[in-house]
Scaffold this motif. Structure first.
Motif, PDB file in Angstrom:
ATOM      1  N   GLY A 162      10.372  96.083 167.837  1.00  0.00           N
ATOM      2  CA  GLY A 162      11.387  96.513 166.885  1.00  0.00           C
ATOM      3  C   GLY A 162      12.765  95.934 167.113  1.00  0.00           C
ATOM      4  N   TYR A 163      12.964  95.198 168.196  1.00  0.00           N
ATOM      5  CA  TYR A 163      14.280  94.604 168.472  1.00  0.00           C
ATOM      6  C   TYR A 163      14.263  93.140 168.051  1.00  0.00           C
ATOM      7  N   ASP A 164      15.114  92.796 167.096  1.00  0.00           N
ATOM      8  CA  ASP A 164      15.192  91.436 166.567  1.00  0.00           C
ATOM      9  C   ASP A 164      16.533  90.829 166.951  1.00  0.00           C
ATOM     10  N   LYS A 165      16.517  89.805 167.773  1.00  0.00           N
ATOM     11  CA  LYS A 165      17.754  89.132 168.203  1.00  0.00           C
ATOM     12  C   LYS A 165      18.365  88.299 167.076  1.00  0.00           C
ATOM     13  N   GLN A 166      17.598  87.995 166.068  1.00  0.00           N
ATOM     14  CA  GLN A 166      18.022  87.272 164.857  1.00  0.00           C
ATOM     15  C   GLN A 166      18.386  85.809 165.073  1.00  0.00           C
ATOM     16  N   ARG A 167      18.282  85.300 166.267  1.00  0.00           N
ATOM     17  CA  ARG A 167      18.532  83.884 166.554  1.00  0.00           C
ATOM     18  C   ARG A 167      17.554  83.447 167.631  1.00  0.00           C
ATOM     19  N   GLY A 168      17.279  82.151 167.641  1.00  0.00           N
ATOM     20  CA  GLY A 168      16.374  81.584 168.629  1.00  0.00           C
ATOM     21  C   GLY A 168      17.030  81.431 169.995  1.00  0.00           C
ATOM     22  N   LEU A 169      16.216  81.024 170.945  1.00  0.00           N
ATOM     23  CA  LEU A 169      16.664  80.894 172.330  1.00  0.00           C
ATOM     24  C   LEU A 169      17.810  79.897 172.479  1.00  0.00           C
ATOM     25  N   LEU A 170      17.807  78.811 171.731  1.00  0.00           N
ATOM     26  CA  LEU A 170      18.870  77.824 171.822  1.00  0.00           C
ATOM     27  C   LEU A 170      20.218  78.414 171.401  1.00  0.00           C
ATOM     28  N   ALA A 171      20.254  79.148 170.294  1.00  0.00           N
ATOM     29  CA  ALA A 171      21.498  79.786 169.839  1.00  0.00           C
ATOM     30  C   ALA A 171      21.968  80.838 170.838  1.00  0.00           C
ATOM     31  N   GLN A 172      21.020  81.605 171.385  1.00  0.00           N
ATOM     32  CA  GLN A 172      21.379  82.608 172.389  1.00  0.00           C
ATOM     33  C   GLN A 172      21.996  81.949 173.622  1.00  0.00           C
ATOM     34  N   ALA A 173      21.365  80.881 174.096  1.00  0.00           N
ATOM     35  CA  ALA A 173      21.870  80.177 175.284  1.00  0.00           C
ATOM     36  C   ALA A 173      23.237  79.559 175.006  1.00  0.00           C
ATOM     37  N   ALA A 174      23.412  78.980 173.823  1.00  0.00           N
ATOM     38  CA  ALA A 174      24.703  78.380 173.469  1.00  0.00           C
ATOM     39  C   ALA A 174      25.801  79.440 173.457  1.00  0.00           C
ATOM     40  N   TRP A 175      25.489  80.633 172.887  1.00  0.00           N
ATOM     41  CA  TRP A 175      26.494  81.699 172.874  1.00  0.00           C
ATOM     42  C   TRP A 175      26.828  82.160 174.295  1.00  0.00           C
ATOM     43  N   PHE A 176      25.814  82.382 175.122  1.00  0.00           N
ATOM     44  CA  PHE A 176      26.098  82.847 176.488  1.00  0.00           C
ATOM     45  C   PHE A 176      26.915  81.825 177.265  1.00  0.00           C
ATOM     46  N   ALA A 177      26.680  80.542 177.027  1.00  0.00           N
ATOM     47  CA  ALA A 177      27.501  79.511 177.665  1.00  0.00           C
ATOM     48  C   ALA A 177      28.939  79.591 177.160  1.00  0.00           C
ATOM     49  N   ALA A 178      29.123  79.662 175.843  1.00  0.00           N
ATOM     50  CA  ALA A 178      30.475  79.744 175.271  1.00  0.00           C
ATOM     51  C   ALA A 178      31.190  81.019 175.720  1.00  0.00           C
ATOM     52  N   LEU A 179      30.459  82.124 175.765  1.00  0.00           N
ATOM     53  CA  LEU A 179      31.029  83.398 176.194  1.00  0.00           C
ATOM     54  C   LEU A 179      31.552  83.304 177.620  1.00  0.00           C
ATOM     55  N   ASN A 180      30.734  82.798 178.523  1.00  0.00           N
ATOM     56  CA  ASN A 180      31.070  82.812 179.938  1.00  0.00           C
ATOM     57  C   ASN A 180      31.961  81.669 180.392  1.00  0.00           C
ATOM     58  N   VAL A 181      31.919  80.546 179.688  1.00  0.00           N
ATOM     59  CA  VAL A 181      32.748  79.406 180.063  1.00  0.00           C
ATOM     60  C   VAL A 181      34.111  79.450 179.377  1.00  0.00           C
ATOM     61  N   LEU A 182      34.189  80.006 178.170  1.00  0.00           N
ATOM     62  CA  LEU A 182      35.433  80.000 177.395  1.00  0.00           C
ATOM     63  C   LEU A 182      35.937  81.398 177.037  1.00  0.00           C
ATOM     64  N   PHE A 183      35.155  82.109 176.226  1.00  0.00           N
ATOM     65  CA  PHE A 183      35.606  83.301 175.519  1.00  0.00           C
ATOM     66  C   PHE A 183      36.242  84.357 176.412  1.00  0.00           C
ATOM     67  N   VAL A 184      35.663  84.646 177.546  1.00  0.00           N
ATOM     68  CA  VAL A 184      36.155  85.727 178.413  1.00  0.00           C
ATOM     69  C   VAL A 184      37.337  85.307 179.294  1.00  0.00           C
ATOM     70  N   LYS A 185      37.635  84.048 179.375  1.00  0.00           N
ATOM     71  CA  LYS A 185      38.624  83.538 180.332  1.00  0.00           C
ATOM     72  C   LYS A 185      40.053  83.846 179.898  1.00  0.00           C
ATOM     73  N   TRP A 186      40.906  84.125 180.874  1.00  0.00           N
ATOM     74  CA  TRP A 186      42.316  84.454 180.605  1.00  0.00           C
ATOM     75  C   TRP A 186      43.049  83.273 179.997  1.00  0.00           C
ATOM     76  N   TRP A 187      42.646  82.057 180.316  1.00  0.00           N
ATOM     77  CA  TRP A 187      43.345  80.867 179.843  1.00  0.00           C
ATOM     78  C   TRP A 187      42.898  80.424 178.447  1.00  0.00           C
ATOM     79  N   PHE A 188      41.803  80.994 177.937  1.00  0.00           N
ATOM     80  CA  PHE A 188      41.337  80.642 176.594  1.00  0.00           C
ATOM     81  C   PHE A 188      42.220  81.389 175.585  1.00  0.00           C
ATOM     82  N   PRO A 189      42.927  80.676 174.695  1.00  0.00           N
ATOM     83  CA  PRO A 189      43.898  81.329 173.812  1.00  0.00           C
ATOM     84  C   PRO A 189      43.287  82.430 172.935  1.00  0.00           C
ATOM     85  N   ALA A 190      43.958  83.575 172.897  1.00  0.00           N
ATOM     86  CA  ALA A 190      43.498  84.718 172.093  1.00  0.00           C
ATOM     87  C   ALA A 190      43.319  84.326 170.630  1.00  0.00           C
ATOM     88  N   ARG A 191      44.157  83.444 170.120  1.00  0.00           N
ATOM     89  CA  ARG A 191      44.075  83.063 168.709  1.00  0.00           C
ATOM     90  C   ARG A 191      42.812  82.251 168.406  1.00  0.00           C
TER      91      ARG A 191
END
Length: 178
Positions: free
Chosen positions: A17-46
């Protein structure tokens, strides 16, 4: 009389019953972007809203997202205009999270759409969406659980746990609702 606790057999968990709605490649790309950029203090809020949009989120105008914010699946996120999301907030959006206009999600608040069926021996998912209506506020270190709607102008106070819907204008604190 209380029912005996379910005997857990986690090996049999299926995640039905749990649908991630994206394939493994999209999931991996998001986790990379999240952890390398999005959460970082130096990544601009804008730039954070633009990065979320690039991964399928619907994000309004004048949205401020501080550093250390974690979003599980951006494609299951809708954010209105003039929203603030504070440092260290965590959106565990296994199911859709909708944040309407003029909402504040404060520092280290958690919106968690996921849970498990406590009566299921294999601990299957029991997920449900979360909705924060216009002008609501989830204060510092508050927790909003799966299936909850926080009504327009309602407040989930610092450290409080919202486990059921809050009507418009309600104030729910760690000590209870008013």
């Amino acid at each position: 009389m209380t029912a005996p606790p379910a005997e857990r057999r986690l090996r049999g968990f299926t995640g039905a019953g749990y649908d991630k709605q994206r394939g493994l490649l999209a999931q991996a790309a998001w986790f990379a972007a999240l952890n390398v950029l999005f959460v970082k203090w130096w990544f601009p809020a804008r730039w954070r809203p633009a990065l979320l949009r690039a991964f399928g989120a619907r994000v309004g105008e004048r949205v401020l997202i501080r550093h250390r914010v974690r979003v599980h699946w951006p494609w299951k996120l809708t954010v209105g205009d003039d929203v603030w999301i504070g440092e260290g907030a965590w959106l565990v959006n296994l199911e859709p999270v909708t944040i309407e206009h003029d909402v504040c999600v404060s520092q280290e608040a958690v919106l968690c759409t996921g849970s498990h069926l406590r009566t299921s021996p294999t601990f299957e998912y029991d997920n449900a969406p979360i909705r924060l209506e216009r002008g609501s506020w989830v204060a510092a270190r508050a927790l909003v659980l799966r299936g909850v709607t926080v009504g327009a102008g309602a407040v989930v106070g610092a450290g409080a746990v919202a486990h059921r819907d809050l009507p418009p204008g309600a104030v729910h604190t760690a000590g209870g609702s008013r």
